[in-house]
Design a protein around this motif. Structure first.
Motif, short mmCIF file in Angstrom:
data_model
loop_
_atom_site.label_atom_id
_atom_site.label_comp_id
_atom_site.label_asym_id
_atom_site.label_seq_id
_atom_site.Cartn_x
_atom_site.Cartn_y
_atom_site.Cartn_z
N VAL A 92 0.77 -1.31 0.28
CA VAL A 92 -0.24 -0.39 -0.58
C VAL A 92 0.57 1.55 -0.45
O VAL A 92 0.47 2.23 -0.58
CB VAL A 92 -1.46 0.23 1.73
N ARG A 93 2.02 0.99 1.03
CA ARG A 93 2.79 2.42 0.61
C ARG A 93 3.23 2.56 -0.87
O ARG A 93 3.51 3.62 -0.81
CB ARG A 93 3.48 2.12 2.21
N GLY A 94 3.66 1.33 -0.63
CA GLY A 94 4.53 1.48 -2.54
C GLY A 94 3.62 2.28 -3.51
O GLY A 94 3.90 3.25 -4.27
N HIS A 95 2.09 1.67 -4.01
CA HIS A 95 1.41 2.37 -4.21
C HIS A 95 0.85 4.08 -3.38
O HIS A 95 0.99 4.98 -5.17
CB HIS A 95 0.16 1.66 -4.40
N LEU A 96 0.92 3.79 -3.10
CA LEU A 96 1.00 5.35 -2.33
C LEU A 96 1.65 6.22 -2.30
O LEU A 96 1.81 7.48 -3.54
CB LEU A 96 0.31 5.46 -1.43
N LEU A 97 2.95 6.27 -2.88
CA LEU A 97 3.83 6.89 -2.90
C LEU A 97 3.92 7.35 -4.62
O LEU A 97 4.16 7.92 -5.32
CB LEU A 97 5.76 6.06 -2.46
N GLU A 98 4.38 5.68 -5.47
CA GLU A 98 3.98 5.57 -6.93
C GLU A 98 2.70 6.14 -6.92
O GLU A 98 3.51 7.43 -7.98
CB GLU A 98 3.60 4.12 -7.33
N LYS A 99 1.73 7.14 -6.32
CA LYS A 99 0.53 7.27 -7.17
C LYS A 99 1.22 9.51 -7.04
O LYS A 99 0.81 10.27 -7.61
CB LYS A 99 -0.14 7.33 -6.64
N SER A 100 2.04 9.15 -6.37
CA SER A 100 2.71 10.72 -5.22
C SER A 100 3.26 11.11 -6.36
O SER A 100 3.84 12.79 -6.13
CB SER A 100 2.64 10.88 -3.57
N THR A 155 11.61 6.37 -5.92
CA THR A 155 12.36 6.47 -5.05
C THR A 155 11.63 5.79 -3.76
O THR A 155 12.06 4.38 -3.67
CB THR A 155 13.54 7.02 -4.82
N GLY A 156 10.80 6.53 -2.69
CA GLY A 156 10.54 5.26 -1.76
C GLY A 156 9.55 4.51 -2.60
O GLY A 156 8.83 3.11 -1.56
N ALA A 157 8.79 4.20 -3.58
CA ALA A 157 8.38 3.81 -4.36
C ALA A 157 8.60 1.87 -4.33
O ALA A 157 8.00 1.40 -4.05
CB ALA A 157 7.20 3.95 -5.27
N ALA A 190 7.85 -7.35 -0.97
CA ALA A 190 8.21 -8.46 -2.16
C ALA A 190 8.60 -9.82 -0.91
O ALA A 190 8.71 -10.49 -1.28
CB ALA A 190 9.20 -8.44 -4.24
N GLU A 191 9.73 -8.89 -0.52
CA GLU A 191 10.88 -9.44 0.53
C GLU A 191 9.92 -10.44 1.83
O GLU A 191 9.88 -11.52 1.81
CB GLU A 191 11.40 -8.94 1.30
N LEU A 192 8.78 -9.55 1.99
CA LEU A 192 7.69 -10.46 2.81
C LEU A 192 7.12 -11.47 2.38
O LEU A 192 6.00 -12.44 3.30
CB LEU A 192 6.87 -9.14 3.48
N ALA A 193 6.59 -11.29 0.94
CA ALA A 193 5.31 -12.01 0.51
C ALA A 193 5.39 -13.44 0.29
O ALA A 193 6.65 -13.62 0.14
CB ALA A 193 5.17 -11.60 -1.14
N THR A 194 5.14 -14.38 1.09
CA THR A 194 5.30 -15.45 0.72
C THR A 194 4.52 -16.79 -0.06
O THR A 194 4.54 -17.33 -0.85
CB THR A 194 4.40 -16.45 1.62
N SER A 195 3.09 -15.30 -1.27
CA SER A 195 2.52 -16.40 -1.97
C SER A 195 3.08 -15.78 -3.20
O SER A 195 3.70 -14.62 -3.65
CB SER A 195 0.80 -15.36 -2.29
N LEU A 196 4.01 -17.42 -3.91
CA LEU A 196 4.86 -16.67 -5.82
C LEU A 196 4.13 -15.74 -6.22
O LEU A 196 4.80 -14.70 -6.93
CB LEU A 196 4.83 -18.11 -5.75
N LYS A 235 6.10 -5.05 -10.05
CA LYS A 235 5.88 -2.90 -9.85
C LYS A 235 7.50 -2.80 -9.80
O LYS A 235 7.07 -1.63 -10.21
CB LYS A 235 5.52 -2.76 -8.42
N LEU A 236 8.08 -3.62 -8.84
CA LEU A 236 9.02 -2.49 -8.72
C LEU A 236 10.22 -2.60 -10.57
O LEU A 236 10.63 -1.40 -10.03
CB LEU A 236 9.87 -3.65 -7.73
N ALA A 237 9.82 -3.73 -11.19
CA ALA A 237 10.86 -3.53 -12.37
C ALA A 237 9.84 -2.05 -12.92
O ALA A 237 10.92 -1.82 -13.80
CB ALA A 237 10.93 -4.23 -13.13
#
Length: 403
Positions: free
Chosen positions: A359-367, A371-373, A381-387, A396-398
């Protein structure tokens, strides 16, 4: 073993377990016997073909194995006479009755703590593995194994009869939570290569329909069934050809299951005026607003934000708070959303969950803060456990990474 056989066995397992517990008791031993019957089916059915009556086959095999296990157990305890009395009980004919609902309430016995009720039901009725249940409770597999074992022993020691308990309404809150957790694990799997586990969502909806048939005037039961139908209606559009996650604002809404939406809207429309208002009804109302929007742009975000605001008055759920932030951001802009997010982003219940950072990444991207996004999406991505979720976040990062 082919996939259809796996699906059938998962569907039939709670019915077989319910039948054995109703006939013979011995909850923990009955579960072991059912597991052995399922293993026998996986070995024999692919080569020999499925029996004409699969549930009767499983009950017969499981009953024989249960007899063997009980004889061995009673021999160790030197209770041969008791075994003889038990084996003298004539076997019941296999019928089409489904004992799953009674098994569900038995697992929610009042002698158990709420967490143990949920864990035991997820294991016995939902068919989730101990690993999956441990992840849902944010604990270790060893801890969850001990908890489930103790829960089985408590049910056994209580002497509970296998019948719908007279206090079943008092157990309803735990039962609804269990069914909801089964659904959410199926709709957004916490682990594994697939986003969905359709067999779990289908089982949860089936259980919710059974509960609704038992308690048709209970608004929260109706709300839970409506919520599941309205949410599951979007399933065909949530993944692409390669199983990749597609967010709601990019989904092809013509793929949504319209009959499920119509049924869910009708259910929640009938439930809301009856009261009292509860969390499942509010979540169903939110889902209905999403599903009734012809396009993502037509979504009534102010109404969704208002509904989440009411929901926050009823529950202290960190995911509800996070969803409220998203709704506010969609209705008032990402800057407002980020201010709201700053008030909750140190909540320890959220800091280890990938959704906070997504959510933070999405809102920073929209703002416009690329860099913050990027930093937020990387952490998510590091914390996500679902592939599928991890792949989506890496995508999104790429997209934000300079080439």
């Amino acid at each position: 073993m082919d996939r259809p056989v796996e699906d059938l066995l998962r569907e039939l397992a709670p019915r077989v377990l319910g039948t054995l517990v109703r006939r013979y008791g011995h909850f923990d031993t009955a579960e072991d016997a059912v597991q052995e019957a399922l293993l026998a089916a996986t070995d024999q059915w692919p080569g020999e073909g499925r029996p004409d009556n699969p549930v009767a086959w499983l009950i017969t095999v499981a009953s024989r194995r249960l007899t063997d296990l009980l004889r061995a157990e009673q021999a160790r305890r030197r209770r041969e006479q008791q075994v003889a009395q038990w084996t003298a009980v004539p076997p019941e004919p296999v019928t089409d009755s489904d004992d799953t609902l009674i098994l569900l309430f038995l697992c929610c016995h009042p002698s158990l703590s709420p967490s143990s009720q949920i864990a035991l039901t997820l294991r016995a009725v939902g068919g989730l593995t101990t690993t999956e249940i441990a992840r849902a409770f944010l604990t270790t597999e060893a801890t969850m194994t001990r908890r489930i074992t103790r829960a089985k022993q408590s049910v056994k020691s209580s002497g509970a009869r296998f019948s719908l308990p007279p206090d079943h309404v008092d157990r309803l809150s735990a039962v609804l939570k269990v069914v909801y957790l089964i659904f959410t694990e199926g709709y957004a799997s916490t682990t594994g290569p697939q986003l969905h586990r359709v067999e779990l969502t289908a089982e949860a909806i089936r259980l919710a329909r059974m509960l609704h048939g038992l308690l048709p005037d209970d608004s929260e039961v109706t709300g839970l069934l409506a919520l599941m139908l309205l949410t599951d209606a979007r399933r065909p559009a949530r993944t692409g050809p390669a199983g990749e996650l597609i967010p709601m604002d990019e989904q092809d809404r013509t793929l949504w299951i319209r009959p499920a939406i119509d049924e869910g809207v009708a259910l929640i429309t009938a439930a809301l005026p009856r009261g009292p208002l509860g969390p499942y009804q509010l979540q169903a109302a939110i889902a209905a607003v999403h599903d009734e929007a012809a396009t993502a742009e037509a979504t009534d975000w102010p109404q969704i934000a208002a509904l989440y605001g009411v929901l926050l008055q009823l529950t202290d759920n960190p995911m509800t708070t996070l969803n409220h932030v998203v709704a506010v951001a969609m209705s008032e802009g990402p800057a407002v959303g980020l201010r709201y997010l700053a008030t909750i982003d140190t909540d320890p219940r959220l800091t280890s969950d990938h959704r906070l950072y997504a959510v933070r990444g999405h809102l920073l991207e929209k703002s416009g803060d690329a860099t913050g996004a990027r930093a937020a999406y990387e952490r998510a991505a590091e914390l996500a456990t679902s592939l599928p979720q991890r792949r989506y976040l890496n995508k999104k990062l790429a997209q934000l990474t300079p080439q």
